[in-house]
Design an enzyme around this catalytic site. Structure first.
Site, PDB file in Angstrom:
ATOM      1  N   ASP A 129       0.845  -1.195   0.000  1.00 53.85           N
ATOM      2  CA  ASP A 129       0.000   0.000   0.000  1.00 53.85           C
ATOM      3  C   ASP A 129       0.879   1.243   0.000  1.00 53.85           C
ATOM      4  O   ASP A 129       1.571   1.520   0.987  1.00 53.85           O
ATOM      5  CB  ASP A 129      -0.908  -0.015   1.232  1.00 53.85           C
ATOM      6  N   ASP A 130       0.881   1.984  -1.099  1.00 50.53           N
ATOM      7  CA  ASP A 130       1.658   3.214  -1.252  1.00 50.53           C
ATOM      8  C   ASP A 130       3.165   2.981  -1.391  1.00 50.53           C
ATOM      9  O   ASP A 130       3.952   3.904  -1.186  1.00 50.53           O
ATOM     10  CB  ASP A 130       1.424   4.191  -0.086  1.00 50.53           C
ATOM     11  N   CYS A 133      -5.853   4.431  -3.756  1.00 43.36           N
ATOM     12  CA  CYS A 133      -6.242   3.103  -3.276  1.00 43.36           C
ATOM     13  C   CYS A 133      -7.425   2.466  -3.993  1.00 43.36           C
ATOM     14  O   CYS A 133      -7.336   1.344  -4.486  1.00 43.36           O
ATOM     15  CB  CYS A 133      -6.567   3.169  -1.782  1.00 43.36           C
ATOM     16  N   ARG A 148      -7.536  -1.001  -6.577  1.00 45.51           N
ATOM     17  CA  ARG A 148      -8.155  -2.234  -6.075  1.00 45.51           C
ATOM     18  C   ARG A 148      -9.372  -2.607  -6.913  1.00 45.51           C
ATOM     19  O   ARG A 148      -9.663  -3.797  -7.110  1.00 45.51           O
ATOM     20  CB  ARG A 148      -8.502  -2.067  -4.596  1.00 45.51           C
ATOM     21  N   LYS A 177      -6.169  -5.301   3.773  1.00 43.20           N
ATOM     22  CA  LYS A 177      -7.033  -4.162   3.485  1.00 43.20           C
ATOM     23  C   LYS A 177      -7.951  -4.414   2.290  1.00 43.20           C
ATOM     24  O   LYS A 177      -7.502  -4.828   1.225  1.00 43.20           O
ATOM     25  CB  LYS A 177      -6.154  -2.930   3.221  1.00 43.20           C
ATOM     26  N   HIS A 222     -11.179  -2.009   1.283  1.00 45.99           N
ATOM     27  CA  HIS A 222     -11.435  -0.663   0.769  1.00 45.99           C
ATOM     28  C   HIS A 222     -12.382  -0.618  -0.431  1.00 45.99           C
ATOM     29  O   HIS A 222     -12.350   0.327  -1.232  1.00 45.99           O
ATOM     30  CB  HIS A 222     -10.131   0.050   0.414  1.00 45.99           C
ATOM     31  N   SER A 258      -8.300   2.009   4.706  1.00 47.24           N
ATOM     32  CA  SER A 258      -6.938   2.402   5.048  1.00 47.24           C
ATOM     33  C   SER A 258      -6.761   2.661   6.539  1.00 47.24           C
ATOM     34  O   SER A 258      -7.703   3.022   7.248  1.00 47.24           O
ATOM     35  CB  SER A 258      -6.543   3.672   4.269  1.00 47.24           C
ATOM     36  N   HIS A 262       1.495   2.576   3.862  1.00 50.29           N
ATOM     37  CA  HIS A 262       0.556   3.690   3.962  1.00 50.29           C
ATOM     38  C   HIS A 262       0.741   4.394   5.308  1.00 50.29           C
ATOM     39  O   HIS A 262       0.953   3.749   6.340  1.00 50.29           O
ATOM     40  CB  HIS A 262      -0.877   3.163   3.846  1.00 50.29           C
ATOM     41  N   ASP A 272      -0.297  -0.726  -4.784  1.00 45.88           N
ATOM     42  CA  ASP A 272      -1.563  -0.220  -5.312  1.00 45.88           C
ATOM     43  C   ASP A 272      -1.396   1.115  -6.020  1.00 45.88           C
ATOM     44  O   ASP A 272      -2.157   1.450  -6.922  1.00 45.88           O
ATOM     45  CB  ASP A 272      -2.623  -0.119  -4.216  1.00 45.88           C
ATOM     46  N   ASN A 273      -0.412   1.891  -5.632  1.00 46.58           N
ATOM     47  CA  ASN A 273      -0.135   3.197  -6.254  1.00 46.58           C
ATOM     48  C   ASN A 273       1.187   3.710  -5.711  1.00 46.58           C
ATOM     49  O   ASN A 273       1.801   3.073  -4.849  1.00 46.58           O
ATOM     50  CB  ASN A 273      -1.259   4.206  -5.972  1.00 46.58           C
ATOM     51  N   LYS A 296       1.419   9.996  -5.403  1.00 43.25           N
ATOM     52  CA  LYS A 296       0.101   9.389  -5.212  1.00 43.25           C
ATOM     53  C   LYS A 296      -0.989  10.437  -5.465  1.00 43.25           C
ATOM     54  O   LYS A 296      -0.880  11.578  -5.040  1.00 43.25           O
ATOM     55  CB  LYS A 296      -0.013   8.863  -3.788  1.00 43.25           C
TER      56      LYS A 296
END
Length: 439
Positions: free
Chosen positions: A32-33, A71, A75, A124, A126, A150, A213, A265-266, A296
Site C-alpha cells: 500500500d503506497d 487506493c 483495487r 485491506k 477498501h 486504510s 501507507h 496499489d499506487n 500518489k
C-alpha cells in the site's frame, strides 16, 4: 456468493475429470503506497529487499506497469478488471462511506471460487464495508482477516468517530488494536492458510498489506534496523513477510505451480495533504518514485506506475525484465484465464497476458491505458502519453522520456489531436469529463 448455474456445472465437471492440477495456485502480494523506487531491484540505494529482489530474479519484472493513482481505483481494477468509473459504488468506501461493489460486478474471487478455487484474503479491502454484503466474504472470498479500509481513517488524520477495527469474516473482532505488529499478524495468517492447503484444490490467496501507507507502523523486531529510517524499517518488514510466504510455498511443495503477483496499489504520498502532516507523520515518511515525476493521487507516472513482478516457475522464464505497457486490469483478465474461470459479463478493461508471460509473444497485448482522477486526465497509446489536467496539452514520449520532462505537444500536434479524441470517446463511454485543452 452469486453462483451462476453454468459456472456451478462447470465446477462439477472440472472436479469430475480432475483437471484442477493444471491450474496454478495464485498468490497476490499487494503493498500500500510503496513507490516505484522503493525496492532495491528498482534502484533504491539503501533499502534492502532481498525477497522482492529474489522474486524478480525468478520471474518477470515489469518497469511500465500502471494502475490507479490511489487506493480505491487500483483495487477496483484488480478485483473487477475495470476502470473505476465503470463501477457504480453509490458512495464512499472509507470510514462512514455507504458505497460498495454492486451485485452486478463479477469479482476475481467470485470467478475463481466458482471455478473450484479456495479463496482467501488477508489485509485491506477498501471496496465497501457499511453493509455486510460489501465485505470480502460476500464478494467471493471464503475467508478474510483484515481492515475494511486504510489505516489512517482515524483521528486526527480523518475526522471520523467510526471505529477502525480488524475483521474476521463479516464481523469486527478487535477494536482498538495495535498497528505495530500488523504486518507480522498478516504474515502469520497467510502462512497458516498455505500450510492448511488441501493438495486437491487450487487456491487464491490475496494479501493486501496496510504498509507503507501512513501512519507508518512496524514491529519492534524491525524498528531501527534499516539504513533508511522508519520508512526503510517498514519496507524491510514487508519484504520479510514476502519471504516468509514464499518460503512456506516452497516447504509445501507449491512453488512450481503457483503464480505469484507482487505490486503496489499506487505510488507514494510525496505530496501528502496538511491533514497527514501531524501526529508523527513526516514528509520523509513517504517512499520514492525513483526518477519518475509525480506522487500518489496524480496522473504523472509517479502516482500510477508501480513496481510489479510476476513469478510462475512452470511458465515464466526467470530473470526477464520488460518495459512493455501492462495495466492492473490485465491481472484480473489473466488470472481468470489461467484459472479457467468464467469470463465477466461486464466490459473488462484488461487483456490476457498469458502468451506474453510465457514468452510466446514479445509484446504486451495492452496498447493503451487511461488515467483517471476527478475526470479523465491522461491517456497513453503506444509510446505516447497525453495529459490534459492543466488545460494545456502535455505530450510525452514514454520510451525516450519516461520521466515526463519534455513536453512534445508543440512538435506533434497530430498526435495530440489523435490522443485527445481517444480520451473524449472513453470519457463519454464511462461518463467522465475531459479538460478542454488550448489549441
Amino acid at each position: 456468493m452469486r453462483m451462476r448455474i453454468a459456472a456451478f456445472f462447470c465446477v462439477l465437471f472440472t472436479a469430475a475429470v480432475g483437471v484442477a492440477n493444471d491450474r496454478p495456485n495464485v498468490v497476490i502480494l499487494f503493498a500500500d503506497d510503496m513507490g516505484y523506487g522503493d525496492p532495491a531491484c528498482y534502484g533504491h540505494p539503501q533499502i534492502r529487499t532481498p525477497n522482492i529482489d529474489a522474486l524478480a530474479k525468478d520471474g518477470l519484472r515489469l518497469t511500465s506497469f500502471v494502475t490507479g493513482s490511489w487506493c480505491v481505483p487500483s483495487r477496483t481494477q484488480l478485483i473487477t478488471g475495470r476502470y473505476m468509473p465503470r463501477v457504480k459504488f453509490n458512495g464512499g468506501t472509507g470510514a462512514d462511506g455507504r458505497g460498495g461493489l454492486p451485485d452486478s460486478e463479477w469479482t476475481l474471487a467470485e470467478a475463481l471460487q466458482d471455478a473450484g478455487y479456495a479463496t482467501h484474503m488477508v489485509g485491506k479491502w477498501h471496496l465497501g464495508y457499511k453493509l455486510k454484503k460489501f465485505l470480502p466474504v460476500h464478494q467471493g472470498f471464503d475467508t478474510w482477516f483484515g481492515l475494511p479500509y486504510s489505516n489512517d481513517y482515524i483521528r486526527p488524520w480523518v475526522q471520523t468517530d467510526e471505529p477502525l477495527g480488524l475483521y474476521r469474516g463479516d464481523e469486527m473482532v478487535e477494536h482498538p488494536f495495535d498497528q505495530d505488529p500488523l504486518t507480522q499478524r498478516y504474515t502469520a495468517e497467510a502462512t497458516s492458510l498455505i500450510k492448511k492447503h488441501s493438495a486437491d484444490q487450487p487456491f487464491l490467496l490475496y494479501i493486501a498489506y496496510a504498509m507503507p501507507h501512513l501512519p507508518l507502523h512496524v514491529s519492534k523486531e524491525f524498528r531501527g534496523k534499516s539504513q533508511f529510517g522508519l520508512y526503510g524499517d517498514v519496507i524491510e518488514e514487508v519484504d520479510w513477510s514476502i519471504g516468509q510466504i514464499l518460503k512456506t510455498l516452497d516447504q509445501k511443495g507449491l512453488t512450481e505451480n503457483t503464480l505469484v503477483f507482487f505490486a503496489s496499489d499506487n505510488g507514494p504520498w510525496i505530496n501528502m495533504p496538511p491533514r497527514m502532516q501531524q501526529a508523527g507523520n513526516e514528509l520523509w515518511h513517504a517512499g520514492s518514485v525513483g526518477p519518475l515525476r509525480g506522487s500518489k493521487g496524480e496522473t504523472y507516472e509517479g502516482g500510477p506506475r508501480v513496481p510489479a513482478i510476476i513469478r510462475w516457475p512452470s511458465k515464466i522464464k526467470p530473470g526477464r525484465v520488460s518495459a512493455e505497457l501492462v495495466g492492473m486490469p490485465d491481472i484480473y483478465r489473466t488470472l481468470l484465464s489461467v484459472a479457467k474461470a468464467e469470463p465477466s459479463p461486464n466490459v473488462v478493461d484488461g487483456h490476457d497476458l498469458t502468451a506474453f508471460l510465457q514468452g510466446d509473444v514479445a509484446s504486451s497485448p495492452r496498447k493503451d491505458y487511461f488515467y483517471f482522477r476527478s475526470g479523465l486526465e491522461a491517456v497513453r497509446v503506444g509510446d505516447w502519453k497525453l495529459r490534459t489536467k492543466t488545460g494545456t496539452a502535455e505530450l510525452f514520449h514514454m520510451r525516450t522520456d519516461p520521466y515526463e520532462r519534455v513536453n512534445r505537444a508543440a512538435d506533434k500536434p497530430e498526435i495530440v489531436k489523435d490522443l485527445y479524441q481517444r480520451m473524449q470517446v472513453m470519457a463519454k463511454e464511462v461518463g467522465k469529463r475531459v479538460q478542454k485543452i488550448e489549441n
